[in-house]
Write a protein that holds these residues in place. Structure first.
Motif, PDB file in Angstrom:
ATOM      1  N   ILE A  35      -8.241 -14.303 -16.806  1.00 30.13           N
ATOM      2  CA  ILE A  35      -8.011 -15.479 -16.212  1.00 30.13           C
ATOM      3  C   ILE A  35      -9.238 -16.218 -16.880  1.00 30.13           C
ATOM      4  CG2 ILE A  35      -8.470 -16.806 -14.165  1.00 30.13           C
ATOM      5  CD1 ILE A  35      -7.504 -14.406 -12.539  1.00 30.13           C
ATOM      6  N   LYS A  36      -8.732 -17.569 -17.141  1.00 29.37           N
ATOM      7  CA  LYS A  36      -9.813 -18.301 -17.719  1.00 29.37           C
ATOM      8  C   LYS A  36      -9.879 -19.644 -17.077  1.00 29.37           C
ATOM      9  CE  LYS A  36      -9.197 -16.567 -22.630  1.00 29.37           C
ATOM     10  NZ  LYS A  36      -8.619 -16.783 -23.995  1.00 29.37           N
ATOM     11  N   VAL A  37     -11.366 -20.087 -16.775  1.00 29.72           N
ATOM     12  CA  VAL A  37     -11.322 -21.215 -15.587  1.00 29.72           C
ATOM     13  C   VAL A  37     -12.411 -22.067 -16.450  1.00 29.72           C
ATOM     14  CG1 VAL A  37     -12.123 -21.991 -13.715  1.00 29.72           C
ATOM     15  CG2 VAL A  37     -11.172 -19.785 -13.691  1.00 29.72           C
ATOM     16  N   GLU A  38     -12.015 -23.274 -16.847  1.00 29.07           N
ATOM     17  CA  GLU A  38     -12.701 -24.238 -17.448  1.00 29.07           C
ATOM     18  C   GLU A  38     -13.179 -25.573 -16.557  1.00 29.07           C
ATOM     19  OE1 GLU A  38     -11.957 -27.679 -20.863  1.00 29.07           O
ATOM     20  OE2 GLU A  38     -10.851 -25.794 -21.092  1.00 29.07           O
ATOM     21  N   HIS A  39     -14.165 -25.753 -16.132  1.00 29.25           N
ATOM     22  CA  HIS A  39     -14.656 -27.023 -15.487  1.00 29.25           C
ATOM     23  C   HIS A  39     -14.212 -28.227 -15.935  1.00 29.25           C
ATOM     24  CE1 HIS A  39     -16.754 -29.484 -12.375  1.00 29.25           C
ATOM     25  NE2 HIS A  39     -17.319 -30.170 -13.548  1.00 29.25           N
ATOM     26  N   LEU A  40     -13.638 -29.008 -15.113  1.00 28.56           N
ATOM     27  CA  LEU A  40     -13.149 -30.427 -15.764  1.00 28.56           C
ATOM     28  C   LEU A  40     -14.084 -31.412 -14.852  1.00 28.56           C
ATOM     29  CD1 LEU A  40      -9.486 -30.085 -15.873  1.00 28.56           C
ATOM     30  CD2 LEU A  40     -10.913 -29.893 -17.625  1.00 28.56           C
ATOM     31  N   GLU A  41     -14.739 -32.642 -15.569  1.00 31.57           N
ATOM     32  CA  GLU A  41     -15.387 -33.435 -15.197  1.00 31.57           C
ATOM     33  C   GLU A  41     -14.488 -34.446 -14.286  1.00 31.57           C
ATOM     34  OE1 GLU A  41     -18.569 -33.817 -14.548  1.00 31.57           O
ATOM     35  OE2 GLU A  41     -18.938 -32.049 -15.837  1.00 31.57           O
ATOM     36  N   GLN A  42     -14.903 -35.446 -13.617  1.00 31.75           N
ATOM     37  CA  GLN A  42     -14.085 -36.232 -12.727  1.00 31.75           C
ATOM     38  C   GLN A  42     -13.256 -37.325 -13.514  1.00 31.75           C
ATOM     39  OE1 GLN A  42     -16.511 -39.110 -10.561  1.00 31.75           O
ATOM     40  NE2 GLN A  42     -14.953 -39.843  -9.445  1.00 31.75           N
ATOM     41  N   SER A  59     -10.197 -42.200  -8.764  1.00 32.08           N
ATOM     42  CA  SER A  59     -11.544 -42.397  -8.260  1.00 32.08           C
ATOM     43  C   SER A  59     -12.003 -41.625  -7.051  1.00 32.08           C
ATOM     44  CB  SER A  59     -11.687 -43.782  -8.098  1.00 32.08           C
ATOM     45  OG  SER A  59     -11.376 -44.313  -6.912  1.00 32.08           O
ATOM     46  N   LEU A  60     -10.997 -41.107  -6.393  1.00 29.17           N
ATOM     47  CA  LEU A  60     -11.083 -40.036  -4.983  1.00 29.17           C
ATOM     48  C   LEU A  60     -11.494 -38.633  -5.591  1.00 29.17           C
ATOM     49  CD1 LEU A  60      -8.201 -41.515  -2.769  1.00 29.17           C
ATOM     50  CD2 LEU A  60     -10.599 -42.031  -2.665  1.00 29.17           C
ATOM     51  N   SER A  61     -11.021 -38.437  -6.779  1.00 27.20           N
ATOM     52  CA  SER A  61     -11.410 -36.935  -7.232  1.00 27.20           C
ATOM     53  C   SER A  61     -12.917 -36.676  -7.619  1.00 27.20           C
ATOM     54  CB  SER A  61     -10.305 -36.407  -8.249  1.00 27.20           C
ATOM     55  OG  SER A  61     -10.769 -35.203  -8.962  1.00 27.20           O
ATOM     56  N   VAL A  62     -13.519 -35.506  -7.182  1.00 30.11           N
ATOM     57  CA  VAL A  62     -14.652 -35.348  -8.029  1.00 30.11           C
ATOM     58  C   VAL A  62     -14.816 -34.337  -9.193  1.00 30.11           C
ATOM     59  CG1 VAL A  62     -15.929 -35.734  -5.764  1.00 30.11           C
ATOM     60  CG2 VAL A  62     -15.061 -33.288  -6.515  1.00 30.11           C
ATOM     61  N   GLY A  63     -13.528 -34.040  -9.551  1.00 26.80           N
ATOM     62  CA  GLY A  63     -13.243 -33.364 -10.767  1.00 26.80           C
ATOM     63  C   GLY A  63     -12.415 -31.896 -10.361  1.00 26.80           C
ATOM     64  N   GLY A  64     -12.551 -31.073 -11.259  1.00 25.40           N
ATOM     65  CA  GLY A  64     -11.712 -29.644 -10.946  1.00 25.40           C
ATOM     66  C   GLY A  64     -11.797 -28.753 -12.066  1.00 25.40           C
ATOM     67  N   SER A  65     -10.679 -28.286 -12.265  1.00 24.19           N
ATOM     68  CA  SER A  65     -10.685 -26.975 -13.316  1.00 24.19           C
ATOM     69  C   SER A  65      -9.240 -26.937 -14.055  1.00 24.19           C
ATOM     70  CB  SER A  65     -10.874 -25.365 -12.559  1.00 24.19           C
ATOM     71  OG  SER A  65     -12.140 -25.488 -11.833  1.00 24.19           O
ATOM     72  N   TYR A  66      -9.331 -26.556 -15.180  1.00 20.46           N
ATOM     73  CA  TYR A  66      -8.306 -26.028 -16.011  1.00 20.46           C
ATOM     74  C   TYR A  66      -8.090 -24.583 -16.250  1.00 20.46           C
ATOM     75  CZ  TYR A  66      -5.231 -25.071 -20.267  1.00 20.46           C
ATOM     76  OH  TYR A  66      -4.393 -24.585 -21.189  1.00 20.46           O
ATOM     77  N   ALA A  89      -7.337 -30.440  -9.307  1.00 22.40           N
ATOM     78  CA  ALA A  89      -8.023 -31.633  -9.054  1.00 22.40           C
ATOM     79  C   ALA A  89      -8.451 -31.625  -7.548  1.00 22.40           C
ATOM     80  CB  ALA A  89      -7.459 -33.035  -9.498  1.00 22.40           C
ATOM     81  N   LEU A  90      -9.727 -31.724  -7.300  1.00 18.54           N
ATOM     82  CA  LEU A  90     -10.041 -31.837  -5.808  1.00 18.54           C
ATOM     83  C   LEU A  90     -10.364 -33.135  -5.358  1.00 18.54           C
ATOM     84  CD1 LEU A  90     -11.772 -29.297  -7.117  1.00 18.54           C
ATOM     85  CD2 LEU A  90     -12.071 -28.795  -4.844  1.00 18.54           C
ATOM     86  N   ILE A  91      -9.875 -33.621  -4.298  1.00 13.00           N
ATOM     87  CA  ILE A  91     -10.276 -34.571  -3.585  1.00 13.00           C
ATOM     88  C   ILE A  91     -10.674 -34.395  -2.221  1.00 13.00           C
ATOM     89  CG2 ILE A  91      -8.946 -36.626  -2.352  1.00 13.00           C
ATOM     90  CD1 ILE A  91      -7.982 -36.563  -5.325  1.00 13.00           C
ATOM     91  N   PRO A  92     -12.241 -34.542  -2.152  1.00 11.44           N
ATOM     92  CA  PRO A  92     -12.848 -33.950  -0.860  1.00 11.44           C
ATOM     93  C   PRO A  92     -12.338 -34.836   0.193  1.00 11.44           C
ATOM     94  CG  PRO A  92     -14.384 -34.755  -2.316  1.00 11.44           C
ATOM     95  CD  PRO A  92     -12.834 -34.847  -3.139  1.00 11.44           C
ATOM     96  N   ASN A  93     -12.638 -34.611   1.480  1.00 10.67           N
ATOM     97  CA  ASN A  93     -12.596 -35.420   2.603  1.00 10.67           C
ATOM     98  C   ASN A  93     -13.994 -36.116   2.762  1.00 10.67           C
ATOM     99  OD1 ASN A  93     -13.481 -36.011   5.514  1.00 10.67           O
ATOM    100  ND2 ASN A  93     -11.435 -34.785   5.876  1.00 10.67           N
TER     101      ASN A  93
END
Length: 194
Positions: A35-42, A59-66, A89-93
């Motif tokens: 498994i390869k996980v790459e961080h993605l900026e907002q 604009s609600l996302s803080v970033g995520g991963s590929y 893509a993460l959309i935090p509360n």
């Protein structure tokens, strides 16, 4: 810790060993994957695209991963493979960044765009629940240390078919460092006596 920090801590290349229990058949199979996980900026275009796919304001996302994976399971048929890729893509509360929505272009169990609900529990384990048309999946991810991550999942199909999976994922790094980190785990007796 919040959801984004958990995903940032997951960046890297992992070797995963998996045991899947097919509960109705009372049988288990083993397998493994890389498994390869790459961080993605907002502001990454992939984050913007996945948010728009799910009708969320980017604009609600803080970033995520590929994430990419390549694996095999014990019962695989000829030419069957477990390869794929997806974007998270993460959309935090807004009131609580330890919970929110996790948007994906490809689900774990069905190859369709899907949005799940996540939260971090009191031990900073990430709990993810995803509803599909034909099933519900509950997953839990947690770090034993910086280079060892555990994962459990249950798949509940609406027709009654259930599976439970346990994975140990080891980040590729200096082999000596990893060996020293794993050694205490191997000497720990099982609470079930196995």
């Amino acid at each position: 810790m919040d959801g984004l920090t958990f995903f940032q801590n997951s960046a890297g290349k992992w070797q995963s060993q998996r045991t899947t229990h097919h509960l109705p058949f009372r049988r288990a199979e083993t397998g493994g994957s890389e498994i390869k996980v790459e961080h993605l900026e907002q502001n990454d275009p992939k984050i913007k695209e996945i948010c728009e796919m799910h009708s969320f304001d980017p604009s609600l996302s803080v970033g995520g991963s590929y994430v990419t994976w390549d694996g095999a399971m014990q019962w695989d048929k000829e030419n069957e493979n477990h390869q794929g890729e997806t974007v998270f893509a993460l959309i935090p509360n807004q009131e609580n960044p330890r919970q929110g929505k996790l948007l994906r272009e490809r689900g774990y169990a069905e190859i369709v765009p899907v949005a799940g609900e996540y939260y971090l529990d009191h031990e900073d384990a990430l709990i993810l629940s995803t509803e599909y048309e034909t099933m519900t999946i509950h997953e839990k991810f947690w770090f034993v240390n910086d280079n060892i991550r555990m994962r459990t999942s249950t798949v509940q199909r609406f027709g009654g078919f259930n599976t439970a999976t346990f994975c140990i994922e080891v980040r590729e790094a200096d082999n000596q460092v990893i060996a020293e980190e794993i050694k205490p785990l191997l000497n720990t007796p099982s609470i079930t006596g196995w």
